[in-house]
Design a protein around this motif. Structure first.
Motif, PDB file in Angstrom:
ATOM      1  N   THR A  50      11.555  10.377 -19.433  1.00  0.00           N
ATOM      2  CA  THR A  50      11.322   8.972 -19.051  1.00  0.00           C
ATOM      3  C   THR A  50      10.163   8.827 -18.085  1.00  0.00           C
ATOM      4  OG1 THR A  50      12.877   9.080 -17.191  1.00  0.00           O
ATOM      5  CG2 THR A  50      13.769   8.477 -19.353  1.00  0.00           C
ATOM      6  N   ARG A  51       9.711   9.938 -17.536  1.00  0.00           N
ATOM      7  CA  ARG A  51       8.619   9.873 -16.573  1.00  0.00           C
ATOM      8  C   ARG A  51       7.294   9.632 -17.293  1.00  0.00           C
ATOM      9  NH1 ARG A  51       6.884  14.651 -12.288  1.00  0.00           N
ATOM     10  NH2 ARG A  51       5.416  13.387 -11.067  1.00  0.00           N
ATOM     11  N   GLU A  52       6.460   8.822 -16.724  1.00  0.00           N
ATOM     12  CA  GLU A  52       5.174   8.507 -17.330  1.00  0.00           C
ATOM     13  C   GLU A  52       4.102   8.358 -16.263  1.00  0.00           C
ATOM     14  OE1 GLU A  52       5.608   4.857 -19.462  1.00  0.00           O
ATOM     15  OE2 GLU A  52       5.402   3.616 -17.663  1.00  0.00           O
ATOM     16  N   GLY A  53       2.858   8.512 -16.690  1.00  0.00           N
ATOM     17  CA  GLY A  53       1.710   8.278 -15.815  1.00  0.00           C
ATOM     18  C   GLY A  53       0.928   7.080 -16.335  1.00  0.00           C
ATOM     19  N   PRO A  76       1.464   8.353 -11.190  1.00  0.00           N
ATOM     20  CA  PRO A  76       1.395   8.759  -9.783  1.00  0.00           C
ATOM     21  C   PRO A  76      -0.035   9.185  -9.398  1.00  0.00           C
ATOM     22  CG  PRO A  76       2.309  10.509 -11.115  1.00  0.00           C
ATOM     23  CD  PRO A  76       2.167   9.337 -12.024  1.00  0.00           C
ATOM     24  N   ASN A  77      -0.224   9.436  -8.120  1.00  0.00           N
ATOM     25  CA  ASN A  77      -1.564   9.773  -7.636  1.00  0.00           C
ATOM     26  C   ASN A  77      -2.124  10.978  -8.381  1.00  0.00           C
ATOM     27  OD1 ASN A  77      -3.851   9.648  -5.989  1.00  0.00           O
ATOM     28  ND2 ASN A  77      -3.013  11.213  -4.637  1.00  0.00           N
ATOM     29  N   LEU A  78      -3.377  10.860  -8.794  1.00  0.00           N
ATOM     30  CA  LEU A  78      -4.030  11.909  -9.580  1.00  0.00           C
ATOM     31  C   LEU A  78      -5.398  12.184  -8.964  1.00  0.00           C
ATOM     32  CD1 LEU A  78      -3.391  13.550 -12.142  1.00  0.00           C
ATOM     33  CD2 LEU A  78      -4.724  11.888 -13.422  1.00  0.00           C
ATOM     34  N   PRO A  79      -5.547  13.249  -8.174  1.00  0.00           N
ATOM     35  CA  PRO A  79      -6.822  13.512  -7.489  1.00  0.00           C
ATOM     36  C   PRO A  79      -8.008  13.656  -8.441  1.00  0.00           C
ATOM     37  CG  PRO A  79      -5.052  14.863  -6.562  1.00  0.00           C
ATOM     38  CD  PRO A  79      -4.497  14.223  -7.793  1.00  0.00           C
ATOM     39  N   ASN A 132      -0.829  18.223 -12.882  1.00  0.00           N
ATOM     40  CA  ASN A 132      -0.405  17.714 -11.574  1.00  0.00           C
ATOM     41  C   ASN A 132       1.104  17.819 -11.411  1.00  0.00           C
ATOM     42  OD1 ASN A 132      -1.139  16.246  -9.058  1.00  0.00           O
ATOM     43  ND2 ASN A 132       0.223  14.701  -9.912  1.00  0.00           N
ATOM     44  N   TRP A 133       1.836  17.593 -12.495  1.00  0.00           N
ATOM     45  CA  TRP A 133       3.288  17.741 -12.430  1.00  0.00           C
ATOM     46  C   TRP A 133       3.683  19.195 -12.168  1.00  0.00           C
ATOM     47  CZ3 TRP A 133       6.315  20.752 -15.623  1.00  0.00           C
ATOM     48  CH2 TRP A 133       7.694  20.655 -15.422  1.00  0.00           C
ATOM     49  N   VAL A 134       2.966  20.146 -12.829  1.00  0.00           N
ATOM     50  CA  VAL A 134       3.279  21.560 -12.629  1.00  0.00           C
ATOM     51  C   VAL A 134       3.007  21.973 -11.191  1.00  0.00           C
ATOM     52  CG1 VAL A 134       2.635  23.900 -13.311  1.00  0.00           C
ATOM     53  CG2 VAL A 134       2.836  22.117 -15.050  1.00  0.00           C
ATOM     54  N   VAL A 135       1.913  21.495 -10.601  1.00  0.00           N
ATOM     55  CA  VAL A 135       1.547  21.868  -9.234  1.00  0.00           C
ATOM     56  C   VAL A 135       2.527  21.288  -8.227  1.00  0.00           C
ATOM     57  CG1 VAL A 135      -0.227  21.608  -7.445  1.00  0.00           C
ATOM     58  CG2 VAL A 135      -0.887  22.145  -9.795  1.00  0.00           C
ATOM     59  N   THR A 136       2.928  20.044  -8.422  1.00  0.00           N
ATOM     60  CA  THR A 136       3.809  19.366  -7.449  1.00  0.00           C
ATOM     61  C   THR A 136       5.276  19.670  -7.655  1.00  0.00           C
ATOM     62  OG1 THR A 136       3.846  17.408  -8.868  1.00  0.00           O
ATOM     63  CG2 THR A 136       2.166  17.504  -7.140  1.00  0.00           C
ATOM     64  N   ARG A 137       5.583  20.408  -8.679  1.00  0.00           N
ATOM     65  CA  ARG A 137       6.982  20.703  -8.985  1.00  0.00           C
ATOM     66  C   ARG A 137       7.639  21.558  -7.891  1.00  0.00           C
ATOM     67  NH1 ARG A 137       9.025  23.964 -14.378  1.00  0.00           N
ATOM     68  NH2 ARG A 137      11.249  23.890 -13.918  1.00  0.00           N
TER      69      ARG A 137
END
Length: 242
Positions: A185-188, A205-208, A237-242
């Motif tokens: 259900t998560r989306e960017g 979400p924030n995307l540098p 970004n999801w993998v890094v912030t996980r």
């Protein structure tokens, strides 16, 4: 055809890896989007040419109609003047009766001219009706094309896991799904100003990496590349912030 994977044999390797053949998918997607963009541009160009032609013909028809109406009005005014002259000539002598006859002949000529002009008006009306029918046919054809493009766009969005919609003048909203394998259900989301500057207005979400990607998009104008890169960036970004 998808490759068959033996997990037991794979896990026995010192550095187990699975070749997902992403390059084949991205190449196929890029070619499809490029063909779709070319089809859209050709359709827009064709519609614009037809619209220009119809506008020109409509303007010409309006000018001719105005000219005919002005001529009719002049004839009507002249007819009224002649009738008034005839009424006055009835009280004059015999030599005036000859003038009356001449005016009557002129009046008959003007009526013939009015009849001829009325025939031209009827002809223009018939042409206008034909143009209106052709325009209705073109509208039906464009509606058919629009429905086909819409179904192809939906299929493309499903294939890319990216939904695109307009949210205002020159603004597009991109919704990227399948960026989190643990939460479907998560989306960017990215809101992009698609004027010549291609400016990213919001991202969640924030995307540098989006600042660099939008800058490269402004230089290249390749929107398909931008979509693919933003989707990759969301996943990374999801993998890094996980």
């Amino acid at each position: 055809m998808l490759p068959r994977i033996d997990l037991g044999q794979l896990l026995q390797q010192p550095d187990p890896r699975i070749d997902l053949r992403e390059h084949i998918f991205h190449e196929s997607t890029h070619n499809f989007l490029k063909a779709l963009e070319s089809f859209k541009l050709n359709a827009i160009s064709s519609i614009s040419d037809r619209r220009t032609y119809q506008t020109t013909e409509k303007k010409k028809m309006a000018e001719k109609t105005q000219h005919v109406e002005a001529e009719i009005n002049r004839c009507k005014v002249k007819e009224i003047e002649l009738v008034a002259d005839l009424e006055r000539e009835k009280t004059e002598r015999k030599d005036a009766e000859l003038s009356v006859a001449a005016y009557q002949r002129q009046l008959a000529s003007l009526k013939d001219k009015c009849s001829a002009i009325q025939g031209e008006i009827d002809q223009y009306r018939a042409i206008t009706d034909n143009l209106r029918r052709e325009k209705n046919k073109e509208r039906a054809t464009l509606s058919t094309f629009a429905s086909q493009v819409s179904s192809e766009l939906i299929a493309c969005e499903r294939h890319l896991s990216c939904h695109i919609e307009g949210i205002g003048p020159d603004k597009l909203l991109f919704r990227f799904s399948d960026i989190d394998p643990e939460d479907d259900t998560r989306e960017g989301t990215v809101v992009l100003d698609v004027t010549h500057s291609y400016k990213v207005l919001t991202v969640s979400p924030n995307l540098p990496a989006v600042a660099v990607l939008s800058s490269q998009l402004a230089d290249s104008g390749d929107i398909n590349w931008f979509i693919n890169q933003v989707q990759k960036a969301f996943i990374e970004n999801w993998v890094v912030t996980r």
